[in-house]
Write a protein that holds these residues in place. Structure first.
Motif, PDB file in Angstrom:
ATOM      1  N   THR A 153     -22.313 -49.558 -36.141  1.00 40.77           N
ATOM      2  CA  THR A 153     -23.421 -49.299 -35.226  1.00 40.77           C
ATOM      3  C   THR A 153     -23.045 -49.572 -33.775  1.00 40.77           C
ATOM      4  O   THR A 153     -23.879 -49.372 -32.884  1.00 40.77           O
ATOM      5  CB  THR A 153     -24.627 -50.176 -35.591  1.00 40.77           C
ATOM      6  N   VAL A 154     -21.816 -50.043 -33.523  1.00 41.98           N
ATOM      7  CA  VAL A 154     -21.395 -50.396 -32.164  1.00 41.98           C
ATOM      8  C   VAL A 154     -20.116 -49.650 -31.828  1.00 41.98           C
ATOM      9  O   VAL A 154     -19.211 -49.557 -32.656  1.00 41.98           O
ATOM     10  CB  VAL A 154     -21.139 -51.913 -32.044  1.00 41.98           C
ATOM     11  N   SER A 155     -20.047 -49.113 -30.611  1.00 46.73           N
ATOM     12  CA  SER A 155     -18.812 -48.450 -30.173  1.00 46.73           C
ATOM     13  C   SER A 155     -18.610 -48.702 -28.688  1.00 46.73           C
ATOM     14  O   SER A 155     -19.543 -49.076 -27.974  1.00 46.73           O
ATOM     15  CB  SER A 155     -18.861 -46.943 -30.456  1.00 46.73           C
ATOM     16  N   PHE A 156     -17.367 -48.505 -28.233  1.00 49.41           N
ATOM     17  CA  PHE A 156     -17.012 -48.717 -26.842  1.00 49.41           C
ATOM     18  C   PHE A 156     -16.204 -47.524 -26.349  1.00 49.41           C
ATOM     19  O   PHE A 156     -15.384 -46.976 -27.083  1.00 49.41           O
ATOM     20  CB  PHE A 156     -16.164 -49.983 -26.673  1.00 49.41           C
ATOM     21  N   LYS A 157     -16.434 -47.156 -25.084  1.00 51.34           N
ATOM     22  CA  LYS A 157     -15.664 -46.076 -24.493  1.00 51.34           C
ATOM     23  C   LYS A 157     -15.550 -46.308 -22.996  1.00 51.34           C
ATOM     24  O   LYS A 157     -16.550 -46.444 -22.294  1.00 51.34           O
ATOM     25  CB  LYS A 157     -16.343 -44.722 -24.761  1.00 51.34           C
ATOM     26  N   ASN A 158     -14.319 -46.367 -22.503  1.00 50.38           N
ATOM     27  CA  ASN A 158     -14.060 -46.477 -21.073  1.00 50.38           C
ATOM     28  C   ASN A 158     -13.324 -45.235 -20.604  1.00 50.38           C
ATOM     29  O   ASN A 158     -12.410 -44.759 -21.283  1.00 50.38           O
ATOM     30  CB  ASN A 158     -13.219 -47.715 -20.757  1.00 50.38           C
ATOM     31  N   ILE A 159     -13.702 -44.729 -19.442  1.00 43.72           N
ATOM     32  CA  ILE A 159     -13.032 -43.566 -18.874  1.00 43.72           C
ATOM     33  C   ILE A 159     -11.884 -44.033 -17.985  1.00 43.72           C
ATOM     34  O   ILE A 159     -12.039 -44.961 -17.197  1.00 43.72           O
ATOM     35  CB  ILE A 159     -14.027 -42.713 -18.063  1.00 43.72           C
ATOM     36  N   GLY A 160     -10.749 -43.390 -18.118  1.00 44.76           N
ATOM     37  CA  GLY A 160      -9.616 -43.740 -17.268  1.00 44.76           C
ATOM     38  C   GLY A 160      -8.931 -45.025 -17.679  1.00 44.76           C
ATOM     39  O   GLY A 160      -8.455 -45.784 -16.827  1.00 44.76           O
ATOM     40  N   LEU A 161      -8.895 -45.306 -18.980  1.00 45.36           N
ATOM     41  CA  LEU A 161      -8.240 -46.516 -19.460  1.00 45.36           C
ATOM     42  C   LEU A 161      -6.750 -46.451 -19.184  1.00 45.36           C
ATOM     43  O   LEU A 161      -6.085 -45.468 -19.501  1.00 45.36           O
ATOM     44  CB  LEU A 161      -8.480 -46.679 -20.966  1.00 45.36           C
ATOM     45  N   GLY A 162      -6.210 -47.486 -18.556  1.00 49.19           N
ATOM     46  CA  GLY A 162      -4.799 -47.511 -18.182  1.00 49.19           C
ATOM     47  C   GLY A 162      -3.876 -47.574 -19.384  1.00 49.19           C
ATOM     48  O   GLY A 162      -4.205 -48.173 -20.412  1.00 49.19           O
ATOM     49  N   LYS A 163      -2.714 -46.974 -19.267  1.00 48.92           N
ATOM     50  CA  LYS A 163      -1.718 -47.006 -20.328  1.00 48.92           C
ATOM     51  C   LYS A 163      -0.870 -48.270 -20.199  1.00 48.92           C
ATOM     52  O   LYS A 163      -0.532 -48.688 -19.104  1.00 48.92           O
ATOM     53  CB  LYS A 163      -0.825 -45.763 -20.248  1.00 48.92           C
ATOM     54  N   THR A 164      -0.534 -48.853 -21.353  1.00 52.45           N
ATOM     55  CA  THR A 164       0.235 -50.091 -21.367  1.00 52.45           C
ATOM     56  C   THR A 164       1.611 -49.842 -21.953  1.00 52.45           C
ATOM     57  O   THR A 164       1.738 -49.404 -23.092  1.00 52.45           O
ATOM     58  CB  THR A 164      -0.476 -51.175 -22.199  1.00 52.45           C
ATOM     59  N   ASP A 165       2.645 -50.113 -21.168  1.00 53.63           N
ATOM     60  CA  ASP A 165       4.023 -49.990 -21.623  1.00 53.63           C
ATOM     61  C   ASP A 165       4.489 -51.375 -22.055  1.00 53.63           C
ATOM     62  O   ASP A 165       4.651 -52.276 -21.231  1.00 53.63           O
ATOM     63  CB  ASP A 165       4.897 -49.456 -20.484  1.00 53.63           C
ATOM     64  N   LEU A 166       4.708 -51.550 -23.364  1.00 57.36           N
ATOM     65  CA  LEU A 166       5.096 -52.861 -23.872  1.00 57.36           C
ATOM     66  C   LEU A 166       6.434 -53.329 -23.314  1.00 57.36           C
ATOM     67  O   LEU A 166       6.685 -54.526 -23.218  1.00 57.36           O
ATOM     68  CB  LEU A 166       5.148 -52.836 -25.402  1.00 57.36           C
ATOM     69  N   ALA A 167       7.298 -52.390 -22.940  1.00 62.79           N
ATOM     70  CA  ALA A 167       8.588 -52.770 -22.353  1.00 62.79           C
ATOM     71  C   ALA A 167       8.392 -53.448 -21.001  1.00 62.79           C
ATOM     72  O   ALA A 167       9.269 -54.168 -20.536  1.00 62.79           O
ATOM     73  CB  ALA A 167       9.470 -51.534 -22.203  1.00 62.79           C
ATOM     74  N   ILE A 168       7.256 -53.218 -20.383  1.00 59.46           N
ATOM     75  CA  ILE A 168       6.918 -53.863 -19.116  1.00 59.46           C
ATOM     76  C   ILE A 168       6.038 -55.085 -19.365  1.00 59.46           C
ATOM     77  O   ILE A 168       6.265 -56.167 -18.821  1.00 59.46           O
ATOM     78  CB  ILE A 168       6.185 -52.878 -18.174  1.00 59.46           C
ATOM     79  N   PHE A 169       5.030 -54.910 -20.218  1.00 59.31           N
ATOM     80  CA  PHE A 169       4.058 -55.980 -20.463  1.00 59.31           C
ATOM     81  C   PHE A 169       4.701 -57.211 -21.105  1.00 59.31           C
ATOM     82  O   PHE A 169       4.449 -58.353 -20.686  1.00 59.31           O
ATOM     83  CB  PHE A 169       2.926 -55.463 -21.350  1.00 59.31           C
ATOM     84  N   ASN A 170       5.522 -57.009 -22.111  1.00 57.38           N
ATOM     85  CA  ASN A 170       6.087 -58.141 -22.854  1.00 57.38           C
ATOM     86  C   ASN A 170       6.897 -59.096 -21.991  1.00 57.38           C
ATOM     87  O   ASN A 170       6.650 -60.308 -22.000  1.00 57.38           O
ATOM     88  CB  ASN A 170       6.933 -57.634 -24.021  1.00 57.38           C
ATOM     89  N   PRO A 171       7.908 -58.625 -21.245  1.00 54.92           N
ATOM     90  CA  PRO A 171       8.682 -59.570 -20.425  1.00 54.92           C
ATOM     91  C   PRO A 171       7.857 -60.213 -19.320  1.00 54.92           C
ATOM     92  O   PRO A 171       8.098 -61.370 -18.956  1.00 54.92           O
ATOM     93  CB  PRO A 171       9.819 -58.712 -19.858  1.00 54.92           C
ATOM     94  N   LEU A 172       6.869 -59.488 -18.790  1.00 54.40           N
ATOM     95  CA  LEU A 172       6.032 -60.078 -17.740  1.00 54.40           C
ATOM     96  C   LEU A 172       5.150 -61.185 -18.303  1.00 54.40           C
ATOM     97  O   LEU A 172       5.002 -62.253 -17.691  1.00 54.40           O
ATOM     98  CB  LEU A 172       5.165 -59.000 -17.081  1.00 54.40           C
TER      99      LEU A 172
END
Length: 351
Positions: free
Chosen positions: A157-176
């Motif tokens: 009964t619950v849902s979420f939607k955001n417009i323009g959600l940023g893409k996450t590159d794990l090769a960048i996110f993980n070391p940071l």
């Protein structure tokens, strides 16, 4: 809770309260984790089995002292009805136990957690998503015999939607994220908006924040000797160095972003006044836009919104999104900037 947990992912995330969980050490272990051992002991006792120390030592691959500590914890700290039958040298439950007491939450609290889990789906791909997914699974499993509704049915009964959600590159996110946690200086290439060339940066990473549907790194730029905000999609070739840094004790993400409407703060102190038409006023009233906001009702049915921000550019972009439903009253510099932008738009759309 130990300090190692308080130093967890330094990211902007909400704190879940009123959930009582027995946390186990995060250090590498050669034997089974304590919670896993106790769950296995509980499962056997719940089935009515009569178990002894020798059986548990062989099955769980630990010493008798470890088994003794586990059972003592279950009996004395978790209040489980474990009894030792000296004649037969076995352990047993004195009465039926429905569930292992690792959590204590109400149905409403569990449903709130499941809603939060659904909200996390939009951040799939980040390292902590999988960890939280496992944690939610343990919470719901622990209450399986103690709840009277189906979480799977309720959550539909619950849902979420955001417009323009940023893409996450794990090769960048993980070391940071690791560098933020361990206080390691990092180097990377960074491309400013509108620029085709990337420049090399040396940064002390202080904080990772998810704002306006995009991940940002807040850190001290060593060469520029100032705090900077970096959008992760524009970061390339991250490398953590062996150089350590100490984050200033007076740094806090709340203070850093306090005068920003979204991400871009500044050193200014601008009083921004915007008038909205009656048609748009209701939508403005329905939301909390900034901590500094003040609203004044107009006789026309419209609304006047006042914000105190550190920079004007981000506010300008937000106001433009309202089209003709919003008018800048002040400051004069922002009103003039808006007028020039509107003239440019008129010229562009009348060609």
């Amino acid at each position: 809770m130990g300090k190692e947990y308080l130093r967890g992912w330094d990211i902007a995330c909400p704190t879940l309260k009123k959930v009582q969980i027995y946390f186990m050490p995060t250090k590498p272990q050669l034997s089974r984790p304590p919670l896993e051992r106790m769950l296995k002991i509980h499962a056997a006792l719940r089935r009515g089995e009569l178990i002894n120390s020798s059986q548990l030592v062989a099955e769980l691959e630990v010493t008798r002292k470890t088994i003794g500590r586990d059972i003592a914890f279950m009996r004395d700290r978790l209040d489980l009805p474990i009894e030792y039958d000296a004649k037969r040298a076995v352990y047993r439950y004195t009465h039926q136990v429905e569930a292992f007491p690792t959590v204590n939450v109400t149905e409403g609290e569990l449903l709130a957690l499941l809603v939060a889990q659904r909200a996390l789906e939009q951040y799939r791909g980040t390292p902590f998503h999988r960890q939280l997914e496992i944690a939610f699974g343990k919470l719901s499993d622990g209450l399986r015999d103690r709840i009277s509704f189906s979480p799977a049915d309720e959550i539909r009964t619950v849902s979420f939607k955001n417009i323009g959600l940023g893409k996450t590159d794990l090769a960048i996110f993980n070391p940071l994220s690791a560098a933020v946690l361990h206080h390691n200086e990092v180097t990377f290439s960074y491309r400013k908006p509108g620029s085709s060339q990337a420049t090399q940066r040396r940064v002390h990473p202080y904080h990772l924040a998810h704002r306006e549907n995009l991940w940002y790194l807040v850190g001290f730029d060593v060469e520029r000797e100032a705090l900077r905000t970096f959008a992760l999609p524009r970061i390339l070739k991250v490398k953590a160095t062996a150089e350590k840094f100490v984050r200033p004790p007076d740094f806090s993400p709340e203070t850093f972003f306090a005068n920003a409407l979204g991400v871009l703060g500044g050193s200014g102190n601008h009083k921004i006044v915007i008038r909205f038409t009656a048609a748009a006023a209701e939508r403005v009233r329905e939301r909390e836009w900034h901590e500094s906001q003040e609203m004044r009702e107009l006789r026309s049915g419209g609304l006047e919104l006042t914000l105190r921000l550190g920079a004007l550019e981000e506010a300008k972009q937000w106001i433009l999104g309202w089209g003709a439903a919003a008018e800048v009253v002040g400051p004069a510099s922002l009103r003039e900037n808006m007028r020039k932008t509107v003239e440019t738009l008129v010229e562009r759309y009348t060609k």
